[in-house]
Design a protein around this motif. Structure first.
Motif, PDB file in Angstrom:
ATOM      1  N   PRO A   1       0.764  -1.169   0.135  1.00  0.00           N
ATOM      2  CA  PRO A   1      -0.055  -0.073   0.006  1.00  0.00           C
ATOM      3  C   PRO A   1       0.971   1.308   0.213  1.00  0.00           C
ATOM      4  O   PRO A   1       0.564   2.263  -0.660  1.00  0.00           O
ATOM      5  N   GLU A   2       1.849   1.202   0.749  1.00  0.00           N
ATOM      6  CA  GLU A   2       2.803   2.417   0.736  1.00  0.00           C
ATOM      7  C   GLU A   2       3.517   2.701  -0.370  1.00  0.00           C
ATOM      8  O   GLU A   2       3.850   3.898  -0.635  1.00  0.00           O
ATOM      9  N   MET A   3       3.607   1.881  -1.448  1.00  0.00           N
ATOM     10  CA  MET A   3       4.135   2.030  -2.589  1.00  0.00           C
ATOM     11  C   MET A   3       3.341   2.957  -3.477  1.00  0.00           C
ATOM     12  O   MET A   3       3.866   3.580  -4.380  1.00  0.00           O
ATOM     13  N   TYR A   4       1.940   2.991  -3.091  1.00  0.00           N
ATOM     14  CA  TYR A   4       0.960   3.795  -3.764  1.00  0.00           C
ATOM     15  C   TYR A   4       0.330   4.750  -3.045  1.00  0.00           C
ATOM     16  O   TYR A   4      -0.757   5.297  -3.395  1.00  0.00           O
ATOM     17  N   GLY A   5       1.167   5.249  -2.327  1.00  0.00           N
ATOM     18  CA  GLY A   5       0.594   6.227  -1.413  1.00  0.00           C
ATOM     19  C   GLY A   5      -0.586   6.055  -0.213  1.00  0.00           C
ATOM     20  O   GLY A   5      -1.349   6.910  -0.142  1.00  0.00           O
ATOM     21  N   ILE A   6      -0.634   4.620   0.035  1.00  0.00           N
ATOM     22  CA  ILE A   6      -1.751   4.245   0.778  1.00  0.00           C
ATOM     23  C   ILE A   6      -1.282   4.038   2.221  1.00  0.00           C
ATOM     24  O   ILE A   6      -0.430   3.237   2.153  1.00  0.00           O
ATOM     25  N   SER A   7      -1.794   4.606   3.132  1.00  0.00           N
ATOM     26  CA  SER A   7      -1.384   4.359   4.809  1.00  0.00           C
ATOM     27  C   SER A   7      -2.068   3.195   5.177  1.00  0.00           C
ATOM     28  O   SER A   7      -3.301   3.355   5.344  1.00  0.00           O
ATOM     29  N   SER A   8      -1.323   2.263   5.711  1.00  0.00           N
ATOM     30  CA  SER A   8      -2.211   0.923   6.501  1.00  0.00           C
ATOM     31  C   SER A   8      -2.150   1.171   7.685  1.00  0.00           C
ATOM     32  O   SER A   8      -2.615   0.282   8.605  1.00  0.00           O
ATOM     33  N   SER A   9      -1.842   2.219   8.313  1.00  0.00           N
ATOM     34  CA  SER A   9      -2.124   2.814   9.752  1.00  0.00           C
ATOM     35  C   SER A   9      -3.518   2.694  10.276  1.00  0.00           C
ATOM     36  O   SER A   9      -4.168   3.428   9.646  1.00  0.00           O
ATOM     37  N   CYS A  10      -3.696   2.113  11.267  1.00  0.00           N
ATOM     38  CA  CYS A  10      -5.019   2.213  12.007  1.00  0.00           C
ATOM     39  C   CYS A  10      -5.335   3.423  12.489  1.00  0.00           C
ATOM     40  O   CYS A  10      -6.463   3.898  12.736  1.00  0.00           O
TER      41      CYS A  10
ATOM     42  N   PRO B   1     -11.405   2.425   3.289  1.00  0.00           N
ATOM     43  CA  PRO B   1     -11.003   1.569   2.090  1.00  0.00           C
ATOM     44  C   PRO B   1     -10.587   2.706   1.259  1.00  0.00           C
ATOM     45  O   PRO B   1     -10.848   3.912   1.214  1.00  0.00           O
ATOM     46  N   ALA B   2      -9.470   2.379   0.353  1.00  0.00           N
ATOM     47  CA  ALA B   2      -8.979   2.832  -0.957  1.00  0.00           C
ATOM     48  C   ALA B   2      -8.953   2.154  -2.039  1.00  0.00           C
ATOM     49  O   ALA B   2      -8.879   1.074  -2.136  1.00  0.00           O
ATOM     50  N   ILE B   3      -9.494   3.284  -3.379  1.00  0.00           N
ATOM     51  CA  ILE B   3      -9.549   2.200  -4.389  1.00  0.00           C
ATOM     52  C   ILE B   3      -8.492   3.050  -5.397  1.00  0.00           C
ATOM     53  O   ILE B   3      -8.664   4.312  -5.742  1.00  0.00           O
ATOM     54  N   ILE B   4      -7.753   2.359  -6.168  1.00  0.00           N
ATOM     55  CA  ILE B   4      -6.844   2.757  -7.244  1.00  0.00           C
ATOM     56  C   ILE B   4      -7.242   2.252  -8.407  1.00  0.00           C
ATOM     57  O   ILE B   4      -7.296   0.937  -8.536  1.00  0.00           O
ATOM     58  N   ILE B   5      -7.091   3.013  -9.513  1.00  0.00           N
ATOM     59  CA  ILE B   5      -7.239   2.359 -10.959  1.00  0.00           C
ATOM     60  C   ILE B   5      -5.894   2.428 -11.440  1.00  0.00           C
ATOM     61  O   ILE B   5      -5.275   3.362 -11.421  1.00  0.00           O
ATOM     62  N   PHE B   6      -5.436   1.329 -12.054  1.00  0.00           N
ATOM     63  CA  PHE B   6      -3.947   1.123 -12.610  1.00  0.00           C
ATOM     64  C   PHE B   6      -4.352   1.033 -14.011  1.00  0.00           C
ATOM     65  O   PHE B   6      -4.719   0.019 -14.329  1.00  0.00           O
ATOM     66  N   GLU B   7      -3.736   2.041 -14.845  1.00  0.00           N
ATOM     67  CA  GLU B   7      -3.768   1.726 -16.282  1.00  0.00           C
ATOM     68  C   GLU B   7      -2.012   1.643 -16.663  1.00  0.00           C
ATOM     69  O   GLU B   7      -1.384   2.753 -16.441  1.00  0.00           O
ATOM     70  N   ASN B   8      -1.706   0.846 -17.549  1.00  0.00           N
ATOM     71  CA  ASN B   8      -0.580   0.794 -18.122  1.00  0.00           C
ATOM     72  C   ASN B   8       0.638   0.345 -16.952  1.00  0.00           C
ATOM     73  O   ASN B   8       1.540   0.923 -16.768  1.00  0.00           O
ATOM     74  N   GLY B   9      -0.236  -0.158 -15.998  1.00  0.00           N
ATOM     75  CA  GLY B   9       0.614  -0.606 -14.720  1.00  0.00           C
ATOM     76  C   GLY B   9       1.099   0.629 -13.718  1.00  0.00           C
ATOM     77  O   GLY B   9       1.464   0.161 -12.613  1.00  0.00           O
ATOM     78  N   LYS B  10       0.232   1.882 -14.166  1.00  0.00           N
ATOM     79  CA  LYS B  10       0.636   3.029 -13.181  1.00  0.00           C
ATOM     80  C   LYS B  10      -0.815   3.496 -12.533  1.00  0.00           C
ATOM     81  O   LYS B  10      -1.838   3.284 -13.327  1.00  0.00           O
ATOM     82  N   PRO B  11      -0.688   4.108 -11.307  1.00  0.00           N
ATOM     83  CA  PRO B  11      -1.877   4.682 -10.944  1.00  0.00           C
ATOM     84  C   PRO B  11      -2.513   5.866 -11.930  1.00  0.00           C
ATOM     85  O   PRO B  11      -1.721   6.723 -12.032  1.00  0.00           O
ATOM     86  N   ALA B  12      -3.738   5.716 -12.216  1.00  0.00           N
ATOM     87  CA  ALA B  12      -4.692   6.575 -13.254  1.00  0.00           C
ATOM     88  C   ALA B  12      -5.485   7.252 -12.420  1.00  0.00           C
ATOM     89  O   ALA B  12      -6.007   8.389 -12.898  1.00  0.00           O
TER      90      ALA B  12
ATOM     91  N   LYS C   1      -9.985   7.726  -1.652  1.00  0.00           N
ATOM     92  CA  LYS C   1      -9.696   7.189  -0.456  1.00  0.00           C
ATOM     93  C   LYS C   1     -11.131   7.463   0.750  1.00  0.00           C
ATOM     94  O   LYS C   1     -12.029   8.246   0.233  1.00  0.00           O
ATOM     95  N   GLN C   2     -11.056   6.795   1.771  1.00  0.00           N
ATOM     96  CA  GLN C   2     -12.141   7.188   2.755  1.00  0.00           C
ATOM     97  C   GLN C   2     -12.258   8.594   3.193  1.00  0.00           C
ATOM     98  O   GLN C   2     -13.182   9.105   3.173  1.00  0.00           O
ATOM     99  N   ARG C   3     -10.929   9.441   3.141  1.00  0.00           N
ATOM    100  CA  ARG C   3     -11.061  10.562   3.451  1.00  0.00           C
ATOM    101  C   ARG C   3     -10.297  11.426   2.404  1.00  0.00           C
ATOM    102  O   ARG C   3      -9.233  11.072   2.035  1.00  0.00           O
ATOM    103  N   MET C   4     -10.851  12.561   1.636  1.00  0.00           N
ATOM    104  CA  MET C   4     -10.410  13.048   0.578  1.00  0.00           C
ATOM    105  C   MET C   4     -10.459  14.563   0.976  1.00  0.00           C
ATOM    106  O   MET C   4     -11.330  15.246   1.123  1.00  0.00           O
ATOM    107  N   ASN C   5      -9.391  15.190   0.831  1.00  0.00           N
ATOM    108  CA  ASN C   5      -9.151  16.606   1.179  1.00  0.00           C
ATOM    109  C   ASN C   5      -9.452  16.642   3.069  1.00  0.00           C
ATOM    110  O   ASN C   5     -10.297  17.859   3.033  1.00  0.00           O
ATOM    111  N   GLY C   6      -9.353  15.790   3.620  1.00  0.00           N
ATOM    112  CA  GLY C   6      -9.621  16.320   4.995  1.00  0.00           C
ATOM    113  C   GLY C   6     -11.297  15.749   5.192  1.00  0.00           C
ATOM    114  O   GLY C   6     -11.678  15.974   6.341  1.00  0.00           O
ATOM    115  N   LYS C   7     -11.825  15.686   4.374  1.00  0.00           N
ATOM    116  CA  LYS C   7     -13.465  15.257   4.411  1.00  0.00           C
ATOM    117  C   LYS C   7     -13.793  13.672   4.193  1.00  0.00           C
ATOM    118  O   LYS C   7     -13.138  13.224   3.224  1.00  0.00           O
TER     119      LYS C   7
END
Length: 273
Positions: free
Chosen positions: A190-199, A205-216, A220-226
Motif C-alpha cells: 500500500p505504501e508504494m502507492y501512497g496508501i497508509s495501512s496505519s489504523c 478503504p481506498a480504491i486505485i485504478i491502474f492503467e498501463n501498470g501505473k495509478p491513473a 480514499k475514505q477521506r479526501m481533502n480532509g473530508k
C-alpha cells in the motif's frame, strides 16, 4: 431508473437467515417485555420503564450517527442489529441475570453459526494477500486494474463490500480486472502507492485504478480532509469507470480486427502452398 438486479439482490440478502435471525434477536427484549405472561413472570409491568426508553433512545441516536454515510441497506441493518443486541443484553441483565446469560449465549451462537450472505462478485476477482500486486501490474500492462485496499476489521471496508462487488460484476472485462489488497498481509505494497495501512489514519478503504501498470485514478475514505461517501454512483462517476470501460472495449475491438486480418492472410496463403 431503478437497478432491478441490485434490488433483487438486496431483497434476497434481507430474506437470508443472517438478517432474519439477527433481526428477531434484536427485538427479543421488547417482545419479552410486552408479552403477557413473560413480563409478569419477571415481576414487572408489560410496559417499558423510563430507563429502558432512555437506552433505546440512545441506541437510535447512535445508529443514526453511525449510519449517516452508510452506502447500503445491508450495512445499515448490520449496525442497527449490533447496537440493538448490545442494548438488549444490558436490559436483560437488569431484568434477570439468567435471562441475560441465555441471551448472551444466543448472540454468540448467531455470531459463530450464522454468516452474512455471500456477495455476488465477479468470479474473476483477485485477492492480493502478499506482495504480488506490483508484479501482476508489470506482467499485464494492457489490463486496467481496479484495486481496493482494505482491512478486514474496518467497518468502512465491510460497508464497501456490496458496492465493490456490484462494480466488479458489471465492469469486469478482458481488459478490466478487479482486485482486493489486504493491507495487513500485503506488507509494504500500500505504501508504494501512497496508501497508509496505519489504523491511526482513516484512509481505508481506498480504491486505485491502474492503467498501463501505473495509478491513473484514486479514491480514499477521506479526501481533502473530508469523509468520502463510497456509493456505487459516486465511485462510478469520480473514478471515471465508464471511461476506462470504454477504452477496454476499444482495445477488444482492435484485437478482434487484428485477429480477423491475420485469419484472412492465413486463408490467402493456403492456396499458394
Amino acid at each position: 431508473m431503478v437497478n432491478t438486479y441490485a434490488l433483487k439482490k438486496t431483497l434476497s440478502s434481507l430474506c437470508s437467515p443472517y438478517f432474519i435471525l439477527n433481526g428477531i434477536a434484536s427485538v427479543l427484549h421488547p417482545i419479552v417485555r410486552w408479552t403477557p405472561g413473560f413480563c409478569e413472570y419477571f415481576g414487572s409491568s408489560c410496559q417499558l420503564d423510563f430507563y429502558e426508553c432512555e437506552i433505546y433512545f440512545f441506541v437510535i441516536c447512535v445508529v443514526v450517527i453511525k449510519n449517516r454515510k452508510s452506502v447500503s441497506l445491508e450495512s445499515y441493518l448490520s449496525t442497527l442489529y449490533m447496537f440493538a443486541k448490545g442494548a438488549s443484553l444490558i436490559l436483560f441483565y437488569k431484568m434477570d441475570i439468567q435471562l441475560c446469560l441465555w441471551y448472551l449465549l444466543l448472540c454468540v451462537v448467531l455470531l459463530v453459526a450464522i454468516k452474512p450472505p455471500v456477495l455476488d462478485e465477479s468470479s474473476e476477482m483477485k485477492y492480493f494477500v502478499d506482495d504480488s500486486l506490483p508484479q501482476v501490474l508489470r506482467d499485464n500492462p494492457e489490463v486496467t486494474w481496479i484495486v481496493e485496499f482494505y482491512t478486514t476489521f474496518s467497518p468502512h471496508c465491510n460497508a464497501l463490500k456490496p458496492v465493490f462487488a456490484a462494480l466488479s460484476r458489471e465492469y469486469t472485462h478482458e481488459y478490466i480486472k478487479f482486485g482486493k489488497c489486504d493491507v495487513l498481509k500485503a506488507y509494504g505494497v500500500p505504501e508504494m502507492y501512497g496508501i497508509s495501512s496505519s489504523c491511526l489514519k482513516t484512509e481505508l478503504p481506498a480504491i486505485i485504478i491502474f492503467e498501463n501498470g501505473k495509478p491513473a485514478a484514486r479514491i480514499k475514505q477521506r479526501m481533502n480532509g473530508k469523509p468520502y461517501v463510497m456509493t456505487y454512483e459516486n465511485l462510478k462517476r469520480d473514478l471515471l469507470i465508464q471511461d476506462f470501460y470504454g477504452r477496454a472495449l476499444e482495445k477488444a475491438k482492435l484485437k478482434s480486427k487484428k485477429k480477423e486480418k491475420s485469419t484472412d492472410c492465413d486463408s490467402a496463403l493456403i492456396p499458394l502452398l
